[in-house]
Structure formats: C-alpha cells, structure tokens
Write a protein that holds these residues in place. Structure first.
Motif, PDB file in Angstrom:
ATOM      1  N   LEU A  43      19.526  -1.023   5.996  1.00 57.69           N
ATOM      2  CA  LEU A  43      18.455  -0.479   6.807  1.00 57.69           C
ATOM      3  C   LEU A  43      17.147  -1.148   6.441  1.00 57.69           C
ATOM      4  O   LEU A  43      16.958  -1.610   5.323  1.00 57.69           O
ATOM      5  N   LEU A  44      16.273  -1.210   7.413  1.00 60.47           N
ATOM      6  CA  LEU A  44      14.891  -1.606   7.188  1.00 60.47           C
ATOM      7  C   LEU A  44      14.002  -0.559   7.832  1.00 60.47           C
ATOM      8  O   LEU A  44      14.266  -0.122   8.959  1.00 60.47           O
ATOM      9  N   GLY A  45      12.955  -0.143   7.130  1.00 69.07           N
ATOM     10  CA  GLY A  45      12.024   0.830   7.674  1.00 69.07           C
ATOM     11  C   GLY A  45      10.601   0.379   7.426  1.00 69.07           C
ATOM     12  O   GLY A  45      10.270  -0.078   6.324  1.00 69.07           O
ATOM     13  N   PHE A  46       9.757   0.502   8.440  1.00 65.54           N
ATOM     14  CA  PHE A  46       8.357   0.099   8.341  1.00 65.54           C
ATOM     15  C   PHE A  46       7.495   1.245   8.864  1.00 65.54           C
ATOM     16  O   PHE A  46       7.576   1.595  10.039  1.00 65.54           O
ATOM     17  N   VAL A  47       6.685   1.822   7.980  1.00 68.13           N
ATOM     18  CA  VAL A  47       5.864   2.984   8.303  1.00 68.13           C
ATOM     19  C   VAL A  47       4.406   2.600   8.086  1.00 68.13           C
ATOM     20  O   VAL A  47       4.044   2.097   7.016  1.00 68.13           O
ATOM     21  N   ALA A  48       3.567   2.834   9.089  1.00 65.25           N
ATOM     22  CA  ALA A  48       2.163   2.431   9.010  1.00 65.25           C
ATOM     23  C   ALA A  48       1.242   3.599   9.317  1.00 65.25           C
ATOM     24  O   ALA A  48       1.555   4.447  10.162  1.00 65.25           O
ATOM     25  N   THR A  49       0.115   3.634   8.644  1.00 62.63           N
ATOM     26  CA  THR A  49      -0.935   4.594   8.940  1.00 62.63           C
ATOM     27  C   THR A  49      -2.285   3.882   8.858  1.00 62.63           C
ATOM     28  O   THR A  49      -2.434   2.891   8.123  1.00 62.63           O
ATOM     29  N   ASP A  50      -3.265   4.393   9.604  1.00 64.12           N
ATOM     30  CA  ASP A  50      -4.605   3.816   9.537  1.00 64.12           C
ATOM     31  C   ASP A  50      -5.494   4.533   8.538  1.00 64.12           C
ATOM     32  O   ASP A  50      -6.692   4.253   8.442  1.00 64.12           O
ATOM     33  N   VAL A  77      26.245   6.663   6.090  1.00 64.60           N
ATOM     34  CA  VAL A  77      27.152   6.429   7.212  1.00 64.60           C
ATOM     35  C   VAL A  77      28.526   6.072   6.693  1.00 64.60           C
ATOM     36  O   VAL A  77      29.534   6.634   7.095  1.00 64.60           O
ATOM     37  N   ASP A  78      28.573   5.134   5.745  1.00 64.48           N
ATOM     38  CA  ASP A  78      29.867   4.629   5.285  1.00 64.48           C
ATOM     39  C   ASP A  78      29.977   4.460   3.774  1.00 64.48           C
ATOM     40  O   ASP A  78      30.988   3.984   3.270  1.00 64.48           O
ATOM     41  N   GLY A  79      28.926   4.834   3.031  1.00 67.25           N
ATOM     42  CA  GLY A  79      28.999   4.752   1.583  1.00 67.25           C
ATOM     43  C   GLY A  79      28.720   3.387   1.004  1.00 67.25           C
ATOM     44  O   GLY A  79      28.800   3.211  -0.216  1.00 67.25           O
ATOM     45  N   ASP A  80      28.361   2.399   1.833  1.00 64.04           N
ATOM     46  CA  ASP A  80      28.093   1.050   1.351  1.00 64.04           C
ATOM     47  C   ASP A  80      26.590   0.793   1.295  1.00 64.04           C
ATOM     48  O   ASP A  80      25.866   1.067   2.250  1.00 64.04           O
ATOM     49  N   THR A  81      26.121   0.251   0.160  1.00 70.79           N
ATOM     50  CA  THR A  81      24.711  -0.060  -0.025  1.00 70.79           C
ATOM     51  C   THR A  81      24.478  -1.532   0.268  1.00 70.79           C
ATOM     52  O   THR A  81      25.078  -2.401  -0.364  1.00 70.79           O
ATOM     53  N   SER A  82      23.590  -1.827   1.184  1.00 68.70           N
ATOM     54  CA  SER A  82      23.343  -3.191   1.629  1.00 68.70           C
ATOM     55  C   SER A  82      22.610  -4.011   0.562  1.00 68.70           C
ATOM     56  O   SER A  82      21.995  -3.477  -0.359  1.00 68.70           O
ATOM     57  N   THR A  83      22.651  -5.309   0.764  1.00 69.26           N
ATOM     58  CA  THR A  83      21.931  -6.259  -0.086  1.00 69.26           C
ATOM     59  C   THR A  83      20.475  -6.430   0.333  1.00 69.26           C
ATOM     60  O   THR A  83      19.708  -7.097  -0.368  1.00 69.26           O
ATOM     61  N   ASN A  84      20.078  -5.874   1.470  1.00 69.96           N
ATOM     62  CA  ASN A  84      18.790  -6.209   2.091  1.00 69.96           C
ATOM     63  C   ASN A  84      17.856  -5.038   2.352  1.00 69.96           C
ATOM     64  O   ASN A  84      16.777  -5.231   2.911  1.00 69.96           O
ATOM     65  N   ASP A  85      18.224  -3.837   1.948  1.00 67.52           N
ATOM     66  CA  ASP A  85      17.470  -2.653   2.341  1.00 67.52           C
ATOM     67  C   ASP A  85      16.041  -2.654   1.830  1.00 67.52           C
ATOM     68  O   ASP A  85      15.758  -3.088   0.714  1.00 67.52           O
ATOM     69  N   ALA A  86      15.144  -2.120   2.643  1.00 64.34           N
ATOM     70  CA  ALA A  86      13.749  -1.974   2.233  1.00 64.34           C
ATOM     71  C   ALA A  86      13.074  -0.911   3.095  1.00 64.34           C
ATOM     72  O   ALA A  86      13.356  -0.789   4.284  1.00 64.34           O
ATOM     73  N   LEU A  87      12.203  -0.146   2.459  1.00 63.37           N
ATOM     74  CA  LEU A  87      11.296   0.756   3.154  1.00 63.37           C
ATOM     75  C   LEU A  87       9.885   0.352   2.769  1.00 63.37           C
ATOM     76  O   LEU A  87       9.547   0.303   1.582  1.00 63.37           O
ATOM     77  N   VAL A  88       9.060   0.046   3.764  1.00 66.23           N
ATOM     78  CA  VAL A  88       7.708  -0.452   3.532  1.00 66.23           C
ATOM     79  C   VAL A  88       6.702   0.546   4.095  1.00 66.23           C
ATOM     80  O   VAL A  88       6.833   0.994   5.239  1.00 66.23           O
ATOM     81  N   LEU A  89       5.711   0.890   3.286  1.00 64.26           N
ATOM     82  CA  LEU A  89       4.655   1.798   3.696  1.00 64.26           C
ATOM     83  C   LEU A  89       3.339   1.025   3.701  1.00 64.26           C
ATOM     84  O   LEU A  89       2.957   0.417   2.694  1.00 64.26           O
ATOM     85  N   MET A  90       2.661   1.023   4.853  1.00 65.39           N
ATOM     86  CA  MET A  90       1.431   0.249   5.037  1.00 65.39           C
ATOM     87  C   MET A  90       0.271   1.185   5.371  1.00 65.39           C
ATOM     88  O   MET A  90       0.413   2.062   6.219  1.00 65.39           O
ATOM     89  N   ALA A  91      -0.870   0.978   4.711  1.00 68.24           N
ATOM     90  CA  ALA A  91      -2.071   1.781   4.958  1.00 68.24           C
ATOM     91  C   ALA A  91      -3.244   0.832   5.181  1.00 68.24           C
ATOM     92  O   ALA A  91      -3.661   0.128   4.258  1.00 68.24           O
ATOM     93  N   THR A  92      -3.780   0.809   6.405  1.00 67.24           N
ATOM     94  CA  THR A  92      -4.799  -0.185   6.745  1.00 67.24           C
ATOM     95  C   THR A  92      -6.222   0.273   6.455  1.00 67.24           C
ATOM     96  O   THR A  92      -7.121  -0.547   6.274  1.00 67.24           O
ATOM     97  N   GLY A  93      -6.463   1.582   6.472  1.00 64.84           N
ATOM     98  CA  GLY A  93      -7.806   2.096   6.185  1.00 64.84           C
ATOM     99  C   GLY A  93      -8.767   2.084   7.350  1.00 64.84           C
ATOM    100  O   GLY A  93      -9.942   2.437   7.179  1.00 64.84           O
TER     101      GLY A  93
END
Length: 407
Positions: free
Chosen positions: A193-200, A225-241
């Motif tokens: 999974l990849l997740g990108f969350v942004a706030t101002d 979903v299937d019990g397998d952990t990917s090699t590429n997962d990331a969750l990114v939190l961005m705050a621009t201000g």
C-alpha cells in the motif's frame, strides 16, 4: 467488485494549499494508463513517513528514508507497474536518478525528492520511460488534481481511494485531503500500500514524526487482506502551513481536532483498501475485547483475520465458525482460559464456556454470513483492553488475480 465502495467524486476532493499534483502515461508496464505521479510541495512544508518493515525493502524506500532524514522535501514521485524491489545496487542507482531528474525539472536538490514505486518485484525499473514521462507530469501540475493522482497510483485496485475534509480551527479553515492505493499484499508493519495524506496546517517536524506513527497505528496497522507485507509500503504525512494555523507541541487548542481528522482520513482509506481487496466480496470487522492489553487483542484479531480457513468460510457464507475458535486458540496466548471466551457473529452469540452457545441457531448465522458486511466479536474474559482489525474474504478471484499478475 469492491464491497460498498463507490469511487470518489473529483469535486469532493479539496485542494490543499501548497500542494500541486500532476500525472502522466509513461508506459512503465502497460500503455495508455496513468502510471506516474508527481506531487510538488511549497517551500517550508514538513513531511514525515512510516515505511515497510520488510527486510527486502525496495530501493525507493531506502532512498526515501535517506532523503527524509535531511528534511526540506519539495516533491514526491510515484510510479506504478514496477516496484524497483529486489533490484540490488542498480535499483538504488535508478531511484536516485529518478530523484535527480525530478530535481532538474523543479529546480530543487535531488535530496529534496522522495521516490515511491509499486508493482512487480525483481524487475528493473524502466528508467528511460519514467524520466521521459516526468515533463508531462510537471506540465500538468495543478492543485485540484487529487482524483487523477489517486487513479495514477492504482495497481490491482478497482476503485481509486481518496477522501477530503475541511475543518474550522480557531476560526481558520484547515483542509485534509488524502489518497491511497492497495488491494493485495496487505498486512501491518506497513501493510502493497501507499498512502499520502496532506494538510495545509503547519505542524512542527518533531510533532509530525510522532503523529504519523499514531495515525498509522490507528488505521493502516489495523488491516489485512492476505497476511503478506509488501517490500514497498509507505504512509506519508505532509503539512504545508499555508492555512496560517501552526502546531508546535500538540498541546495547542485545535490540535486534537486536526489529529482526529487526519486519523479519520487514514482510517477511511485503510478500510477502502480492505473493501477493494483482491477478489473481495465481504468486508469483515473483527473486534477483540476483554483482553489484558491491546497487543494480545490485536494478536487474536489477526489470527482470525488472516486465517485462510476463516476467510474462505466467509466467502462461501458457510457458518463453519469453529474455524474462528481454532484461530483464537492458536493466537499464542498460552494462559487463555477457553471457558471464559465468548464468540459473537454480529449480535448472535455463537460460543461460550468452551463450546457452542445453548441458544445458537445456525440459520441465523447463515443469514448474517450472507451479508456483504459482517462483524465478528470475541470477548477473552481477561481484562479491559480492546482492538479492532478489518479484513475481507478469500474468493476464487483472489487466486486468479495473483496467478495472472505478471501477465
């Protein structure tokens, strides 16, 4: 077909000041599909992330960690169709070249770019095609490009995943908008999974780093979903201000409201990933309560949620619920007193005192299991702790999708 998951509407996804997004069809794996995304951040933005704990982590994960530690991030680049994982030192070189190409186009340093990839493992990243597509991403940068961005990062997803919310904090409007992808290879420790969350809102770097872990623990670390952990997962939190609201310690008025909104967005996306799990026909909530601590409640929840026997029973709408008891008993709680354990399917009491409940009716269990959304509740009789995880069933299509993934 995703379980009760309509696609988002473009107008519902609010621009976040200080964020622009652009996508291109780079032909990385398949022609005529958006597979390259560029996210540009305004100067002064803060970024924090959590990554997969898979020891075979992908080259872009390694490079992103290095760049993130230096701060001053100005851009994120995401490609689908190729994971650039299991590619050794050459994969690292290509991830760095990707960052350098973005930096040349945006006028920043390569270390200010975070790379992300998702797709087939152990295949060389087609760097020339990726770099050739970047100018088209730059040309299409726009603040309202969230829906196309969500579509550009999809792999086996059937529905783009995105959500947005506007808050009032101290009389100031603050926006949260988020996208994610994922349908298989989903399990905690960053679940692909990849997740990108942004706030101002403006959030201090140290606070943002703590916050992203709390958000992950309440959302993406609660799904399988299937019990397998990917090699590429990331969750990114961005705050621009750009909203003019700043949080330095987390003790300020309004920060709890913002954290709740960010967590709510991440949880919506995490649940959307399960609803769109590969081949899924059922969305299943597993709540384990009366544990001694949350860790053991989650251990039991995952023992149920990742069991192929349990998941196939749900697909068949077969109330073979002894499989759930077997999963609870195999969860590794050595001093579990099975006489105190109670199992419920929805509001139906299934088991107690070590066996079938006296008033259990299989016909009622069959009715519940035919529903597209099902709740399993287990009371351990050991304490006050509780944890909830979300999962889906295993269908014939899960096997077909993964058997045909490279073709």
């Amino acid at each position: 077909m995703a379980v009760n998951l309509p696609p988002p509407e473009a107008e519902s996804l609010l621009p976040v000041g200080g964020v622009r997004l652009g996508a291109a069809q780079a032909g990385i794996k398949k022609p005529q599909r958006y597979d390259l995304l560029l996210i540009e951040l305004a100067p002064g933005s803060e970024v924090a992330a959590v990554f997969t704990r898979n020891r075979f982590c992908a080259a872009p994960v390694t490079v992103a960690r290095e760049h993130l530690a230096k701060g001053g991030i100005r851009a994120l680049v995401v490609n689908t169709g190729n994971a650039n994982a299991g590619t050794g030192s050459e994969g690292i070189r290509r991830a760095r070249e990707t960052c350098a190409a973005v930096a040349r186009l945006l006028g920043c340093a390569p270390e200010q770019v975070l790379p992300f990839s998702t797709g087939v493992i152990m295949e060389p990243l087609p760097l020339e095609r990726l770099i050739a597509g970047l100018p088209r991403c730059v040309a299409s940068l726009r603040p309202d490009g969230w829906l196309l961005a969500a579509e550009a990062i999809m792999t086996t997803d059937t529905v783009p995943k995105a959500c947005s919310e506007r808050l009032d904090i101290a009389g100031m409007p603050v926006t949260v908008t988020a996208i994610a992808k994922g349908a298989g290879m989903i399990h905690p420790n960053m679940a692909t999974l990849l997740g990108f969350v942004a706030t101002d809102a403006a959030i201090a770097s140290s606070l943002l780093a703590r916050l992203v872990h709390r958000i992950a623990d309440a959302s993406f670390h609660c799904i399988t979903v299937d019990g397998d952990t990917s090699t590429n997962d990331a969750l990114v939190l961005m705050a621009t201000g750009s909203a003019g609201v700043r949080f330095a310690t987390g003790d300020e008025l309004g920060f709890a409201t913002l954290e709740e909104a960010l967590t709510r967005a991440a949880r919506r996306l995490a649940q959307a990933i399960v609803r769109d799990g590969e081949g899924a026909t059922k969305f299943i909530t597993v709540t384990v309560e009366e544990g001694r601590n949350q860790e053991e409640c989650r251990r039991v929840g995952y023992a149920i949620a990742r069991s192929p026997l349990v998941k196939t029973a749900f697909f068949a709408s077969d109330p073979n619920l002894g499989r759930i008891l077997a999963a609870v008993g195999a969860a590794g709680i050595e001093d579990l007193d099975v006489e105190r354990v109670r199992l419920y399917l929805g509001d139906l009491r299934v088991a107690e005192r070590g066996g079938r409940a006296a008033d259990y009716q299989e016909a009622e269990a069959l009715r519940i299991m035919r529903e597209p959304e099902i709740t399993v509740r287990v009371a351990l009789g050991r304490g006050d702790a509780v944890a909830t995880v979300w999962t889906c069933d295993f269908s014939y299509d899960y096997v077909r999708i993964n058997a045909e993934y490279r073709t």
